[in-house]
Design a protein around this motif. Structure first.
Motif, PDB file in Angstrom:
ATOM      1  N   TYR A   5       0.833  -1.171  -0.078  1.00  0.00           N
ATOM      2  CA  TYR A   5       0.012   0.210   0.017  1.00  0.00           C
ATOM      3  C   TYR A   5       0.784   1.318   0.002  1.00  0.00           C
ATOM      4  O   TYR A   5       1.905   1.138   0.453  1.00  0.00           O
ATOM      5  CB  TYR A   5      -1.049  -0.048   1.335  1.00  0.00           C
ATOM      6  CG  TYR A   5      -1.917  -0.920   1.451  1.00  0.00           C
ATOM      7  CD1 TYR A   5      -3.079  -0.906   0.639  1.00  0.00           C
ATOM      8  CD2 TYR A   5      -1.634  -2.323   1.857  1.00  0.00           C
ATOM      9  CE1 TYR A   5      -3.871  -1.901   0.773  1.00  0.00           C
ATOM     10  CE2 TYR A   5      -2.576  -3.159   2.148  1.00  0.00           C
ATOM     11  CZ  TYR A   5      -3.800  -3.190   1.453  1.00  0.00           C
ATOM     12  OH  TYR A   5      -4.563  -4.167   1.328  1.00  0.00           O
TER      13      TYR A   5
ATOM     14  N   TYR B 197       0.536   4.937   1.167  1.00  0.00           N
ATOM     15  CA  TYR B 197      -0.322   5.837   1.916  1.00  0.00           C
ATOM     16  C   TYR B 197      -0.045   7.389   1.421  1.00  0.00           C
ATOM     17  O   TYR B 197       0.977   7.744   1.710  1.00  0.00           O
ATOM     18  CB  TYR B 197      -0.092   5.660   3.264  1.00  0.00           C
ATOM     19  CG  TYR B 197      -1.000   6.446   4.060  1.00  0.00           C
ATOM     20  CD1 TYR B 197      -2.226   6.097   4.656  1.00  0.00           C
ATOM     21  CD2 TYR B 197      -0.754   7.859   4.737  1.00  0.00           C
ATOM     22  CE1 TYR B 197      -3.151   6.713   5.292  1.00  0.00           C
ATOM     23  CE2 TYR B 197      -1.701   8.473   5.511  1.00  0.00           C
ATOM     24  CZ  TYR B 197      -2.952   8.051   5.715  1.00  0.00           C
ATOM     25  OH  TYR B 197      -3.539   8.482   6.831  1.00  0.00           O
TER      26      TYR B 197
ATOM     27  N   SER C  74      -3.705  13.707   1.539  1.00  0.00           N
ATOM     28  CA  SER C  74      -4.655  13.963   0.788  1.00  0.00           C
ATOM     29  C   SER C  74      -4.526  15.280   0.053  1.00  0.00           C
ATOM     30  O   SER C  74      -5.277  15.716  -0.914  1.00  0.00           O
ATOM     31  CB  SER C  74      -6.033  14.186   1.474  1.00  0.00           C
ATOM     32  OG  SER C  74      -5.819  15.156   2.531  1.00  0.00           O
TER      33      SER C  74
ATOM     34  N   GLU D  83      -1.768  -1.130  -3.968  1.00  0.00           N
ATOM     35  CA  GLU D  83      -2.653   0.002  -3.975  1.00  0.00           C
ATOM     36  C   GLU D  83      -2.099   1.184  -3.469  1.00  0.00           C
ATOM     37  O   GLU D  83      -1.452   1.304  -2.589  1.00  0.00           O
ATOM     38  CB  GLU D  83      -3.915  -0.418  -3.185  1.00  0.00           C
ATOM     39  CG  GLU D  83      -4.713  -1.601  -3.684  1.00  0.00           C
ATOM     40  CD  GLU D  83      -5.973  -2.102  -2.786  1.00  0.00           C
ATOM     41  OE1 GLU D  83      -6.553  -1.319  -2.153  1.00  0.00           O
ATOM     42  OE2 GLU D  83      -6.031  -3.415  -2.611  1.00  0.00           O
TER      43      GLU D  83
ATOM     44  N   ARG E  70      -3.614   4.643  -1.340  1.00  0.00           N
ATOM     45  CA  ARG E  70      -4.811   5.249  -0.516  1.00  0.00           C
ATOM     46  C   ARG E  70      -4.405   6.473  -0.139  1.00  0.00           C
ATOM     47  O   ARG E  70      -3.335   6.856  -0.147  1.00  0.00           O
ATOM     48  CB  ARG E  70      -4.672   4.167   0.893  1.00  0.00           C
ATOM     49  CG  ARG E  70      -5.215   2.781   0.630  1.00  0.00           C
ATOM     50  CD  ARG E  70      -6.348   2.722   0.441  1.00  0.00           C
ATOM     51  NE  ARG E  70      -6.793   1.241  -0.081  1.00  0.00           N
ATOM     52  CZ  ARG E  70      -7.046   0.257   0.705  1.00  0.00           C
ATOM     53  NH1 ARG E  70      -7.124   0.579   2.308  1.00  0.00           N
ATOM     54  NH2 ARG E  70      -7.606  -0.852   0.509  1.00  0.00           N
ATOM     55  N   LEU E  71      -5.490   7.232   0.102  1.00  0.00           N
ATOM     56  CA  LEU E  71      -5.378   8.687   0.261  1.00  0.00           C
ATOM     57  C   LEU E  71      -5.427   8.908   1.655  1.00  0.00           C
ATOM     58  O   LEU E  71      -6.160   8.355   2.394  1.00  0.00           O
ATOM     59  CB  LEU E  71      -6.823   9.234  -0.342  1.00  0.00           C
ATOM     60  CG  LEU E  71      -6.486  10.889  -0.847  1.00  0.00           C
ATOM     61  CD1 LEU E  71      -4.991  10.884  -1.654  1.00  0.00           C
ATOM     62  CD2 LEU E  71      -7.685  11.060  -1.655  1.00  0.00           C
TER      63      LEU E  71
ATOM     64  N   SER F 106      -4.842   4.250  10.219  1.00  0.00           N
ATOM     65  CA  SER F 106      -5.493   4.935   9.375  1.00  0.00           C
ATOM     66  C   SER F 106      -5.803   4.035   8.244  1.00  0.00           C
ATOM     67  O   SER F 106      -6.896   4.135   7.597  1.00  0.00           O
ATOM     68  CB  SER F 106      -4.808   6.342   8.918  1.00  0.00           C
ATOM     69  OG  SER F 106      -5.440   7.007   7.873  1.00  0.00           O
ATOM     70  N   LEU F 107      -4.731   3.436   7.632  1.00  0.00           N
ATOM     71  CA  LEU F 107      -4.837   2.599   6.389  1.00  0.00           C
ATOM     72  C   LEU F 107      -5.827   1.220   6.799  1.00  0.00           C
ATOM     73  O   LEU F 107      -6.668   0.837   5.773  1.00  0.00           O
ATOM     74  CB  LEU F 107      -3.358   1.618   6.442  1.00  0.00           C
ATOM     75  CG  LEU F 107      -2.647   2.214   5.324  1.00  0.00           C
ATOM     76  CD1 LEU F 107      -1.228   1.185   4.911  1.00  0.00           C
ATOM     77  CD2 LEU F 107      -3.342   2.345   3.869  1.00  0.00           C
TER      78      LEU F 107
ATOM     79  N   GLY G 198      -8.528   1.822   8.478  1.00  0.00           N
ATOM     80  CA  GLY G 198      -9.759   2.676   8.146  1.00  0.00           C
ATOM     81  C   GLY G 198     -10.292   3.256   9.661  1.00  0.00           C
ATOM     82  O   GLY G 198     -11.436   3.627   9.961  1.00  0.00           O
TER      83      GLY G 198
END
Ligand code: FMN
Ligand code: SF4
Length: 520
Positions: free
Chosen positions: A219, A221, A224, A260, A262-263, A279-280, A282
């Motif tokens: 992932y 990260y 944003s 992947e 992720r924002l 945070s990853l 969720g």
């Protein structure tokens, strides 16, 4: 034959009009019926020259900048497609002093290639490192990294190979590789530039990491605030997966690696590795107790490599050129190169990749050419918002993890933010506490409560209320935060505060400062 013109698509260049310049060049060449291909490259990192337009002539790139839309017709009139003279002409890009004196390993391709062209990436050495790693056993890949001497570029400077070895040795049916692209430090942009200018280098580095520890899922990260980087990187994953470089097999080898993007959630603390993992998953970005280390129990409780983006994007060149080559750069225990981000009040801000050992003076005076305002230099903060403020007398400190620690500073992610003589270091100290109060995850008392009390105490000092008593209190509070905080946000906030007090005590003595100003 078509003439290649390069106009960066990097967010820094876009912010000063690169998109409009690219359109104007396209429009003008069509109007003049010229066979021109506009390639959108990453940035070379010479920000004061953006939008930096390059024309390829006889295999050499000629630079023009900063180019505005109003300059475009004049550039065509001057024959810039064939190297014609023009006031914005800077000569061959590679000969620009700022670039020529760099040692680009991690950033070797950035600004040169079309970021999403697999052919361009391959033609510039791309995938050579991965090919070499594919021929090695996982333990040998780890050993290669250990020998390279690479230390994490996210902040703590932990040896990357040792971290990988811990993950490799942790028994598990599932392991992860996580790239930290939260890049929260003030004045930093290296992660962003790579994602926008050379995204395949990160994919290649993460694939090598996956082979080393036998992870099948990765992932990235991404903060944003980086929509361009996110878009480019997501596209790069898609392209690399379709090309069979990653996915169910890594370049045809029986080893799956899915990736992947992720924002992020928009909080500074989400850059801290355990918070990032929360945070990853969720959840809210909250620090986890250590131990267990993420290398043992990381994402979803599984062994996980968490590395900064620059650390991972440096992996391919270490394999392509060999660990000895990489290790030959640098000084002491700081091996290799550091992509330094020169920002703040500086005439020539940008990306400077140099071997460890370069001094702050060389960076600020030679590369940066002094302050943007032309006023005298006053202070520099290195290593993000938790880094120390250095005065002129410390400018000869070499960029080196140990040399910085010896003067109570930190290299961090390589962010260098310059201030002129109008900076008020007491205000900066208060800002450090305020920043901590706002960004604190709230899990431990020294940081959650201490930072708020810190703002109050510094405010009293600034207002000259019982100054001597409050200075003692501030020192005491800083000591408590240093010793008692659960993570480095609370634990390092005293660095900017104490360094401001140590090197700029006059700013905390308002009556004396006012009297001195009145006497001037
Ligand atoms: C408050 C805080 C914020 C951090 N922010 C970042 C960040 O934005 N990017 C990053 O790579 N590391 C950040 N770190 C460091 C990470 O926790 C971790 O050490 C790093 O991602 C490990 O990668 P590296 O070994 O390659 O440096 C932060 C640490 C703290 C305490
Ligand atoms: S130091 Fe601050 S950010 Fe870190 S765990 Fe404690 S409250 Fe959270």
């Amino acid at each position: 034959m078509t003439i290649k013109i390069f106009v960066p698509i990097d967010a820094a260049a876009l912010s000063v009009g690169a998109e409009r310049v690219a359109q104007a060049i396209g429009h003008e060449s069509r109007r003049r019926k010229l066979d021109v291909t506009v390639i959108r490259n990453g940035s070379r990192g010479l920000f004061w020259l953006e939008p930096l337009v390059e024309v390829e002539k006889d295999g050499v790139r000629l630079a023009y900048g900063p180019v505005g839309t109003q300059d475009v017709p004049g550039l065509f009139d001057a024959g810039f497609l064939t190297g014609g003279a023009h006031p914005l002409a800077l000569g061959p890009t590679e000969e620009i002093d700022y670039l020529k004196r760099q040692e680009r390993l991690t950033f070797a391709r950035c600004g040169i290639i079309d970021p999403l062209s697999l052919d361009d990436y391959r033609a510039h050495g791309g995938w050579a490192g991965l090919q070499k790693a594919l021929a090695l056993a996982p333990a040998d890949i780890v050993e290669h990294m250990v020998q390279s001497g690479l230390r994490g570029r996210g902040g703590a400077g932990f040896p990357t190979g040792i971290k990988w070895r811990t993950v490799a040795n942790a028994p598990s049916d599932q392991k992860y590789v996580v790239c930290n692209a939260d890049e929260g430090d003030s004045g930093t942009f290296a992660d962003r530039m790579l994602m926008e200018g050379d995204p395949f280098s990160l994919i290649e580095g993460m694939a090598i990491a996956a082979l080393a520890v036998e992870a099948s899922q990765g992932y990235v990260y991404i903060r944003s605030e980086y929509p361009h980087a996110f878009r480019t990187f997501a596209q790069a994953i898609e392209i690399a997966t379709k090309a069979g470089i990653i996915g169910d097999r890594i370049m045809g080898k029986a080893h799956a690696f899915h990736l992947e993007a992720r924002l992020g959630a928009g909080a500074y603390i989400c850059g801290e590795e355990t918070s990032l993992l929360e945070s990853l998953e969720g959840k809210r970005g909250l620090i986890r107790f250590k131990p267990p280390l993420p290398a043992i129990e990381g994402l979803f409780g599984k062994p996980t490599i968490v590395n900064n983006l620059v650390s991972l994007a440096t992996v391919p060149v270490i394999f392509e050129k060999g660990w000895e080559h990489y290790r030959d750069f640098g000084m002491g225990r700081s091996r290799g190169t550091l992509p330094i981000q020169l920002a703040g009040n500086i005439r020539q801000g940008g990306l400077i990749e140099r071997a460890f050992g370069i001094t702050l003076r060389e960076l600020i005076e030679d590369y940066g050419q002094g302050t943007a305002t032309g006023r005298p230099f006053r202070a520099v903060q290195v290593g993000g918002p938790l880094g120390a403020y250095f005065p002129e007398s410390l400018l000869d400190t070499p960029l080196d993890y140990e040399a910085f620690a010896a003067v109570k500073g930190m290299v961090g992610h390589g962010g260098v933010v310059v201030f002129d003589d109008t900076a008020d270091l007491a205000e900066q100290a208060r800002f450090a506490m305020e920043f901590c109060a706002i960004e604190s995850c709230g899990k431990c008392t020294p940081c959650r409560i201490g930072s708020t009390r810190g703002v109050e105490v510094i405010t009293r000092i600034i207002n000259d209320e019982e100054r001597a008593k409050n200075l003692v209190l501030l020192d005491d509070l800083c000591q408590l935060m240093l010793d008692g905080s659960l993570c480095a946000l609370g634990g390092l906030t005293p660095y900017p505060v104490l360094s401001a007090l140590q090197h700029f005590p006059e700013d905390f003595d308002r009556p004396a400062a006012s009297a001195a100003r009145a006497a001037e």
